[in-house]
Design a protein around this motif. Structure first.
Motif, short mmCIF file in Angstrom:
data_model
loop_
_atom_site.label_atom_id
_atom_site.label_comp_id
_atom_site.label_asym_id
_atom_site.label_seq_id
_atom_site.Cartn_x
_atom_site.Cartn_y
_atom_site.Cartn_z
N SER A 3 7.17 -4.22 -7.58
CA SER A 3 7.17 -4.28 -6.11
C SER A 3 6.48 -3.07 -5.51
CB SER A 3 8.60 -4.36 -5.59
OG SER A 3 9.20 -5.56 -6.00
N LEU A 7 3.15 -3.30 -3.10
CA LEU A 7 3.03 -2.71 -1.77
C LEU A 7 1.82 -1.78 -1.70
CD1 LEU A 7 6.78 -1.89 -1.06
CD2 LEU A 7 5.36 -3.53 0.20
N ARG A 18 11.34 -2.02 2.67
CA ARG A 18 10.29 -2.94 2.19
C ARG A 18 10.62 -3.47 0.81
NH1 ARG A 18 4.90 0.18 4.50
NH2 ARG A 18 5.18 -0.57 6.64
N LEU A 22 11.39 -7.43 -0.03
CA LEU A 22 10.63 -8.10 -1.10
C LEU A 22 11.56 -8.71 -2.13
CD1 LEU A 22 7.53 -5.85 -1.89
CD2 LEU A 22 7.52 -8.21 -1.07
N LEU A 59 4.74 -7.30 5.90
CA LEU A 59 4.55 -8.07 4.67
C LEU A 59 3.71 -9.32 4.93
CD1 LEU A 59 8.09 -7.85 3.00
CD2 LEU A 59 6.04 -6.50 2.48
N LEU A 64 1.96 -10.67 1.70
CA LEU A 64 3.03 -10.60 0.70
C LEU A 64 4.20 -11.50 1.05
CD1 LEU A 64 3.02 -6.77 -0.03
CD2 LEU A 64 2.04 -8.62 -1.41
N SER A 65 4.19 -12.06 2.24
CA SER A 65 5.17 -13.06 2.63
C SER A 65 4.48 -14.03 3.57
CB SER A 65 6.39 -12.43 3.31
OG SER A 65 6.07 -11.96 4.59
#
Length: 141
Positions: A3, A7, A18, A22, A59, A64-65
């Motif tokens: 993770s 990032l 964060r 995640l 994110l 990332l999302s």
């Protein structure tokens, strides 16, 4: 990739909130902010609601999302990004499931007239009744 590395690879600082968000998203599902906040608070001593909103925004912008907003529902977040999957939503209970695109590529990203827009994403949402709601409906008749 850890993770932390994930990032950093997207130009984001590594922070405890964060990392916690995640982790929550990696557990799967399509989660409302309140659910994410509750799960993050189980992992961290304290975190503000605003901090979780800020993290989710960062994110999503970093890829990332993914934020989805089915009609009549609050915003939902998921970890599955970078592919061309769609969603199916139950009209009865609101359950949401992922559906892989049958085309494999993204033909829905090539509209016949984009009006000058550079299209980078398309949302396809299927609506219906999940198996549980179908069974309940059958039992009501």
């Amino acid at each position: 990739m850890t993770s932390e590395e994930l990032l950093r690879s997207r130009g984001l600082r590594v922070t405890r909130p964060r990392l916690a968000v995640l982790e929550v998203l990696a557990d799967g599902g399509h989660l409302e902010v309140d659910e994410i906040l509750q799960r993050v608070r189980r992992r961290l001593d304290s975190v503000s609601t605003q901090a979780v909103y800020d993290v989710l925004g960062a994110l999503a912008r970093a890829g990332l999302s993914r934020r989805i907003e089915p009609a009549g529902s609050p915003a939902l977040y998921e970890a599955r990004t970078g592919d061309n999957h769609h969603h199916v939503v139950c009209r009865g209970c609101g359950e949401i499931a992922d559906i892989d695109c049958v085309h494999g590529s993204a033909p829905c990203l090539e509209p016949n007239n984009a009006h000058g827009f550079e299209v980078d994403e398309a949302e396809v949402t299927f609506w219906g009744l999940c198996p549980s709601c179908q069974q309940r409906r059958s039992g009501d008749q």
